[in-house]
Design a protein around this motif. Structure first.
Motif, PDB file in Angstrom:
ATOM      1  N   UNK A 222       0.847  -1.193   0.000  1.00 49.34           N
ATOM      2  CA  UNK A 222       0.000   0.000   0.000  1.00 49.34           C
ATOM      3  C   UNK A 222       0.879   1.237   0.000  1.00 49.34           C
ATOM      4  N   UNK A 223       0.375   2.339  -0.549  1.00 49.44           N
ATOM      5  CA  UNK A 223       1.159   3.567  -0.528  1.00 49.44           C
ATOM      6  C   UNK A 223       1.448   3.988   0.913  1.00 49.44           C
TER       7      UNK A 223
ATOM      8  N   UNK B 120       6.957   5.330  -7.132  1.00 48.57           N
ATOM      9  CA  UNK B 120       8.374   5.692  -7.222  1.00 48.57           C
ATOM     10  C   UNK B 120       8.551   7.210  -7.353  1.00 48.57           C
ATOM     11  N   UNK B 121       7.724   7.848  -8.179  1.00 50.30           N
ATOM     12  CA  UNK B 121       7.813   9.297  -8.377  1.00 50.30           C
ATOM     13  C   UNK B 121       7.511  10.042  -7.084  1.00 50.30           C
ATOM     14  N   UNK B 122       6.482   9.613  -6.366  1.00 44.07           N
ATOM     15  CA  UNK B 122       6.126  10.270  -5.114  1.00 44.07           C
ATOM     16  C   UNK B 122       7.208  10.063  -4.054  1.00 44.07           C
ATOM     17  N   UNK B 123       7.824   8.890  -4.049  1.00 46.11           N
ATOM     18  CA  UNK B 123       8.933   8.629  -3.121  1.00 46.11           C
ATOM     19  C   UNK B 123      10.121   9.530  -3.444  1.00 46.11           C
ATOM     20  N   UNK B 124      10.389   9.704  -4.739  1.00 50.36           N
ATOM     21  CA  UNK B 124      11.479  10.591  -5.161  1.00 50.36           C
ATOM     22  C   UNK B 124      11.210  12.022  -4.720  1.00 50.36           C
TER      23      UNK B 124
ATOM     24  N   UNK C 151       2.929  11.953  -0.347  1.00 51.75           N
ATOM     25  CA  UNK C 151       1.893  12.679  -1.077  1.00 51.75           C
ATOM     26  C   UNK C 151       1.055  11.688  -1.870  1.00 51.75           C
ATOM     27  N   UNK C 152      -0.244  11.993  -2.014  1.00 52.86           N
ATOM     28  CA  UNK C 152      -1.121  11.013  -2.639  1.00 52.86           C
ATOM     29  C   UNK C 152      -2.145  11.605  -3.590  1.00 52.86           C
TER      30      UNK C 152
END
Length: 152
Positions: A18-19, A138-142, A24-25
């Motif tokens: 899960x995220x 991956x983009x949100x983690x970055x 950010x979501x």
């Protein structure tokens, strides 16, 4: 008359973590193909993300970014109207500091023009729901890592 439709298929998030609730979501989808937009929305909702809107034109994308302030934009490049997804992504980044993932097949010329939008990723069409969700995560983690490094 009320008709309830249930999904017999496994959700797109099955088998995926899960995220992270700290990340950010909120995502804005900019896509002129109704079926692709619906698939993206469904996959991202199943994965636990919030879709703040789905729009079709570059002008609507900028307006929605201003009104909804998403954390990320999933941006098609080839859109109807005056501008394209690259124009919208650049304006959204410059005005609101919101970055995009480009979801479109593009040649080297378009990709070079799009670099000033600082895309977080490129998803070549067609893509799977699993690939979409993994790319968004991956983009949100970055983005979160970049924010954390700015605070240090």
């Amino acid at each position: 008359m009320f008709i309830e439709i249930t999904r017999e298929v496994e959700p797109a998030s099955a088998g995926q973590p899960a995220p992270d609730p700290g990340l950010a979501r909120r995502i804005l989808i900019v896509e002129d193909n109704h079926f692709v937009a619906h698939q993206c929305e469904s996959a991202l909702l199943d994965a636990g993300y919030e879709i703040v809107g789905t729009v079709v034109t570059a002008e609507d994308a900028v307006r929605a970014a201003m009104d909804c302030r998403p954390d990320l934009v999933l941006m098609d490049i080839y859109l109807p109207g005056k501008g394209d997804g690259v124009d919208a992504a650049i304006e959204i980044l410059q005005r609101f500091g919101i970055r995009s993932i480009f979801a479109s097949a593009a040649d080297a010329t378009v990709k070079a023009r799009a670099e000033s939008a600082q895309p977080l990723a490129w998803l070549a069409k067609p893509f799977s729901e699993r690939k979409l969700v993994a790319t968004v995560k991956s983009a949100l983690s970055e983005m979160e890592a970049l924010r954390a490094s700015d605070l240090v």
